[in-house]
Design an enzyme around this catalytic site. Structure first.
Site, mmCIF file in Angstrom:
data_model
loop_
_atom_site.group_PDB
_atom_site.id
_atom_site.type_symbol
_atom_site.label_atom_id
_atom_site.label_comp_id
_atom_site.label_asym_id
_atom_site.label_seq_id
_atom_site.Cartn_x
_atom_site.Cartn_y
_atom_site.Cartn_z
ATOM 1 N N ARG A 291 0.797 -1.226 0.000
ATOM 2 C CA ARG A 291 0.000 0.000 0.000
ATOM 3 C C ARG A 291 0.829 1.276 0.000
ATOM 4 N NH1 ARG A 291 -3.164 -3.722 1.727
ATOM 5 N NH2 ARG A 291 -1.219 -4.371 2.651
ATOM 6 N N THR A 292 1.765 1.376 0.948
ATOM 7 C CA THR A 292 2.434 2.665 1.129
ATOM 8 C C THR A 292 3.219 3.053 -0.122
ATOM 9 O OG1 THR A 292 2.579 2.164 3.469
ATOM 10 C CG2 THR A 292 3.939 3.972 2.673
ATOM 11 N N LYS B 141 26.538 -3.470 -0.667
ATOM 12 C CA LYS B 141 27.990 -3.181 -0.769
ATOM 13 C C LYS B 141 28.449 -2.363 0.423
ATOM 14 C CE LYS B 141 27.490 -2.877 -5.780
ATOM 15 N NZ LYS B 141 27.556 -1.946 -6.913
ATOM 16 N N ARG C 129 11.361 4.045 3.388
ATOM 17 C CA ARG C 129 10.964 3.037 4.386
ATOM 18 C C ARG C 129 12.219 2.243 4.736
ATOM 19 N NH1 ARG C 129 5.890 -0.936 4.506
ATOM 20 N NH2 ARG C 129 5.002 1.042 5.136
ATOM 21 N N HIS D 156 5.335 5.860 11.645
ATOM 22 C CA HIS D 156 4.825 5.805 10.267
ATOM 23 C C HIS D 156 3.876 7.005 10.120
ATOM 24 C CE1 HIS D 156 3.545 4.421 6.485
ATOM 25 N NE2 HIS D 156 3.336 3.147 6.734
HETATM 26 C C1 NCD Z 1 1.881 -0.961 8.171
HETATM 27 C C2 NCD Z 1 3.371 -0.808 8.227
HETATM 28 O O1 NCD Z 1 4.095 -1.124 7.279
HETATM 29 O O2 NCD Z 1 3.808 -0.342 9.250
HETATM 30 N N1 NCD Z 1 1.326 -1.067 6.929
HETATM 31 C C3 NCD Z 1 1.166 0.061 6.148
HETATM 32 O O3 NCD Z 1 2.076 0.795 5.898
HETATM 33 N N2 NCD Z 1 -0.064 0.303 5.669
HETATM 34 C C4 NCD Z 1 1.330 -1.915 9.128
HETATM 35 C C5 NCD Z 1 1.969 -3.255 9.315
HETATM 36 O O4 NCD Z 1 2.919 -3.631 8.657
HETATM 37 O O5 NCD Z 1 1.453 -3.970 10.170
#
Ligand code: NCD
Length: 324
Positions: free
Chosen positions: A78-79, A108, A129, A157
């Protein structure tokens, strides 16, 4: 290193360009952002063909030629796609790397800082991320372009929390005086940690954290909420918490971050739990879900977790529009 959240320190000018923590936002920032997201959603979801074309042209004039890099060291559906779709909405291009832990120069032994400096010369913003709790802060410290934290270890997040808050606003029409039950693996779940901080900005909200003792919300968040004078309860009694809730925010056991499997057998939401909830409550989840929400709950009108994804698109498009 466990990065500990610090709440609402004085805003520095440079903070405005990076999205590192949910704690950097105040109510005024959120009002403006949600106003922008609303305006886009209105046109793209309910506008005439002419209005949509006009809006696309207007955004593209601002952002044509801009490049957003999505740099993901941890899995995401999703993100990552939401940010890339949001870039499309505003007419910007994307540069993208996933599984960067194995397929970027990280293999590396390049430091995150060096990677960010390099990517920052190619892109106008970096969506990051990363598996380390302090990654977004470190990246922001060296980046020549805005860094957006799209998940930093088990710490934060912030853009998921913005999405979640915007979903609450759009479905409940208010962000204050809400009873919000937040449950699951709160120790490692970064979305719950970020959302709790945003909810504490609004008066009258009561937060109930439901988890096992082992996986309860960490002290850093509890202290920050206490400083904000937010009413907080911690419990492991889900059935006791549900009847009062206006919003139920459910999360999965972060199996990749803990060997504790105890939560698996606890706290699943099914039809029995749904029956305890108010008729106008909303049930949310950042997704992905495992066993903690039964799929036969999905068709209940209170289940909003798939709607959240759509709200996230407009929040992120609004955020990119502002940052660029
Ligand atoms: C979450 C995350 O990656 O922190 N998902 C997201 O970004 N929608 C939740 C999770 O991984 O549980």
């Amino acid at each position: 290193m466990l990065y500990t959240i610090t709440m609402r320190t004085e805003k520095k000018q440079e903070d405005f360009n990076h999205i590192v923590t949910a704690g950097q936002f105040d109510r005024d920032d959120l009002n403006k952002l949600f106003g922008r997201a609303d305006a886009m959603r209105k046109v793209f979801e309910r506008g005439s063909e002419t209005a949509i074309k006009r809006k696309r042209r207007q955004l593209a004039q601002k952002h044509l030629g801009s490049r957003i890099a999505t740099l993901f060291y941890e899995p995401s559906t999703r993100t990552k796609l939401s940010f890339e779709a949001a870039a499309h909405v505003i007419g910007a291009g994307t540069l993208s790397t996933e599984n960067a832990r194995d397929f970027s120069s990280a293999i590396k032994k390049e430091t995150l800082e060096d990677t960010i400096r390099a990517v920052g010369t190619l892109a106008d913003a970096i969506v990051l991320r990363h598996y380390e709790d302090d990654s977004a802060e470190r990246a922001a410290a060296v980046s020549p372009v805005p860094v957006i934290n799209a998940g930093s270890g088990s710490n934060e997040h912030p853009t998921q929390a913005l999405t979640d808050l915007y979903t609450i606003l759009s479905t409940k029409q208010q962000l204050h005086d809400l009873n919000v039950v937040i449950g699951g693996d709160l120790k490692h779940g970064r979305t719950a940690r970020s959302l709790a901080q945003l909810l504490s900005l609004y008066p009258g909200n009561q937060l109930t954290f439901v988890s096992t003792d082992e996986l309860q919300m960490n002290c850093d968040v509890l202290t920050a909420l206490n400083d904000q004078q937010t009413d907080v309860t911690t419990t492991n009694d889900l059935h006791d918490a549900l009847p009062q809730a206006d919003v139920v925010y459910w999360t999965r056991l972060q199996e990749e971050r803990t060997d504790n499997k105890e939560l698996r057998s606890h706290f699943a939401i099914g039809t029995q739990e749904l029956a305890l909830m108010k008729p106008n409550a909303v049930l949310m989840h950042p997704l992905p879900r495992n066993h903690e929400i039964d799929s036969n709950v999905d068709n209940d009108p209170r289940a909003k977790y798939f709607n959240q994804v759509r709200y996230g698109l407009y929040v992120r498009a609004a955020l990119l529009d502002k940052l660029l």
